[in-house]
Design a protein around this motif. Structure first.
Motif, short mmCIF file in Angstrom:
data_model
loop_
_atom_site.label_atom_id
_atom_site.label_comp_id
_atom_site.label_asym_id
_atom_site.label_seq_id
_atom_site.Cartn_x
_atom_site.Cartn_y
_atom_site.Cartn_z
N PRO A 1 0.80 -1.24 0.00
CA PRO A 1 0.00 0.00 0.00
C PRO A 1 0.83 1.29 0.00
O PRO A 1 0.26 2.36 0.21
N TYR A 2 2.13 1.18 -0.25
CA TYR A 2 3.01 2.36 -0.18
C TYR A 2 3.23 2.97 -1.57
O TYR A 2 2.97 2.35 -2.60
N LEU A 3 3.81 4.18 -1.58
CA LEU A 3 4.38 4.80 -2.79
C LEU A 3 3.41 4.92 -3.97
O LEU A 3 3.77 4.65 -5.12
N SER A 4 2.21 5.37 -3.69
CA SER A 4 1.24 5.52 -4.77
C SER A 4 1.72 6.55 -5.80
O SER A 4 2.21 7.61 -5.43
N PRO A 5 1.59 6.22 -7.08
CA PRO A 5 2.09 7.13 -8.13
C PRO A 5 1.20 8.37 -8.29
O PRO A 5 0.02 8.34 -7.92
N VAL A 6 1.77 9.42 -8.87
CA VAL A 6 0.98 10.56 -9.34
C VAL A 6 0.00 10.01 -10.39
O VAL A 6 0.42 9.17 -11.21
N PRO A 7 -1.26 10.32 -10.42
CA PRO A 7 -1.97 11.37 -9.67
C PRO A 7 -2.61 10.88 -8.37
O PRO A 7 -3.45 11.60 -7.83
N LYS A 8 -2.22 9.72 -7.87
CA LYS A 8 -2.81 9.20 -6.64
C LYS A 8 -1.82 9.32 -5.47
O LYS A 8 -1.98 8.66 -4.45
N ARG A 9 -0.79 10.11 -5.67
CA ARG A 9 0.24 10.26 -4.64
C ARG A 9 -0.37 10.68 -3.31
O ARG A 9 -1.24 11.54 -3.27
N GLY A 10 0.11 10.04 -2.23
CA GLY A 10 -0.39 10.37 -0.90
C GLY A 10 -1.57 9.51 -0.48
O GLY A 10 -1.89 9.40 0.69
N LYS A 11 -2.22 8.85 -1.44
CA LYS A 11 -3.33 7.95 -1.12
C LYS A 11 -2.79 6.54 -0.89
O LYS A 11 -1.66 6.23 -1.24
N ARG A 12 -3.61 5.67 -0.35
CA ARG A 12 -3.23 4.27 -0.26
C ARG A 12 -2.99 3.74 -1.67
O ARG A 12 -3.80 3.96 -2.56
N ASN A 13 -1.89 3.06 -1.86
CA ASN A 13 -1.60 2.50 -3.19
C ASN A 13 -2.28 1.15 -3.33
O ASN A 13 -2.49 0.45 -2.33
N GLU A 14 -2.61 0.78 -4.53
CA GLU A 14 -3.19 -0.55 -4.80
C GLU A 14 -2.84 -0.94 -6.23
O GLU A 14 -2.45 -0.09 -7.04
N PRO A 15 -2.91 -2.24 -6.55
CA PRO A 15 -2.43 -2.71 -7.86
C PRO A 15 -3.03 -1.98 -9.06
O PRO A 15 -2.34 -1.79 -10.07
N SER A 16 -4.29 -1.54 -8.99
CA SER A 16 -4.88 -0.86 -10.15
C SER A 16 -4.12 0.41 -10.50
O SER A 16 -4.14 0.86 -11.65
N HIS A 17 -3.40 1.00 -9.52
CA HIS A 17 -2.62 2.22 -9.80
C HIS A 17 -1.39 1.94 -10.65
O HIS A 17 -0.70 2.88 -11.08
#
Ligand SMILES: [Zn+2]
Length: 261
Positions: free
Chosen positions: A209-225
């Motif tokens: 759940p770390y290191l979510s890419p832009v444009p989702k930066r700062g949110k919980r990361n998930e595989p769809s990102h």
């Protein structure tokens, strides 16, 4: 059937997904992320991972290893437990293992010892390794050379080193470079030299759940990102998303011996 991305490093057994895990997996499949490699951290994560892969053994692939930030005074007991589990379960890699001198250097010597021992597991079981290296590249390279395992193969996951460290990582010819959302961050210089990585040695990952890419930066990361990182990387190389997807998915299948779905 469209796009078929592989998230080569995702901690979806984490409690961050306890509320919506099945919906999250559905979003991944809809985004074209059809296969996921699950790196291990410690004993608790292993037990959670085992329960999760039972539900989706067709596209979730477990690995086993002791993460360097989980190396403490009790490392012998943890290694014994995980080695016993390795003997009784089929996994796709030894990981994630390595050295992390960023968070804490208290157990530096123990980290090196645990890293070496697990490289030995990979050698004996003919499995690839998932390497976590942070603020410790010189020591990691030195350890890899010292163990002298010419057949050893794996990935430098979440690669965020310098251009010089990238060149040295690439000199380990059976190793891939794992790229995640960090490359999309404004303050990351990785985008300036990412194309030094030959496409056939590039892996994509979320590290959710770390290191979510832009444009989702700062949110919980998930595989769809993963799609955002993939598009950003494709643009860096000046190729289209489908070509990047095809090459990186082939790479992941080759390294981890995954089926083609
Ligand atoms: Zn990880």
């Amino acid at each position: 059937m469209g796009r078929s991305l592989i998230d080569s490093h995702t901690h979806i057994y984490d409690e961050a997904f306890d509320e919506d895990r099945e919906a999250m997996l559905q979003r991944a499949l809809e985004a074209g992320v059809r296969q996921m490699v699950l790196p291990n951290v410690d004993q608790v994560s292993w037990e959670r991972m085992l329960r999760l892969v039972e539900y989706h053994p067709d596209y979730l692939y477990p690995t086993i290893g002791l993460h360097p930030t989980s190396v403490g005074a009790d490392y012998e007991a943890l290694l014994a437990y995980l080695e016993e589990q390795l003997a009784h379960h089929s996994v796709y890699a030894i990981g994630e293992i390595g050295l992390d001198f960023y968070w804490d250097r208290t157990y530096e010597a123990e980290q090196v010892e645990v890293f070496r021992r697990q490289l030995g597991w990979a050698d004996r079981s003919s499995l690839p390794v998932i390497l976590h290296v942070r603020d410790a590249f010189a020591r990691a390279f030195e350890t890899l050379r010292a163990v002298a395992l010419p057949e050893l193969r794996g990935v430098f996951h979440s690669f965020t080193g310098t251009e010089e460290e990238l060149e040295e990582a690439l000199s380990f010819e059976h190793f891939y470079i794992g790229i995640n959302g960090v490359v999309t961050f404004k303050n990351s210089s990785l985008k300036d030299y990412i194309t030094r990585i030959p496409l056939e040695r590039l892996l994509l990952e979320t590290d959710a759940p770390y290191l979510s890419p832009v444009p989702k930066r700062g949110k919980r990361n998930e595989p769809s990102h993963l799609v955002y990182t993939a598009q950003f990387v494709a643009d860096c190389y000046g190729i289209d998303l489908d070509t990047l997807t095809e090459v990186t998915s082939q790479n992941a299948r080759r390294l981890f011996a995954l089926p083609t779905l």
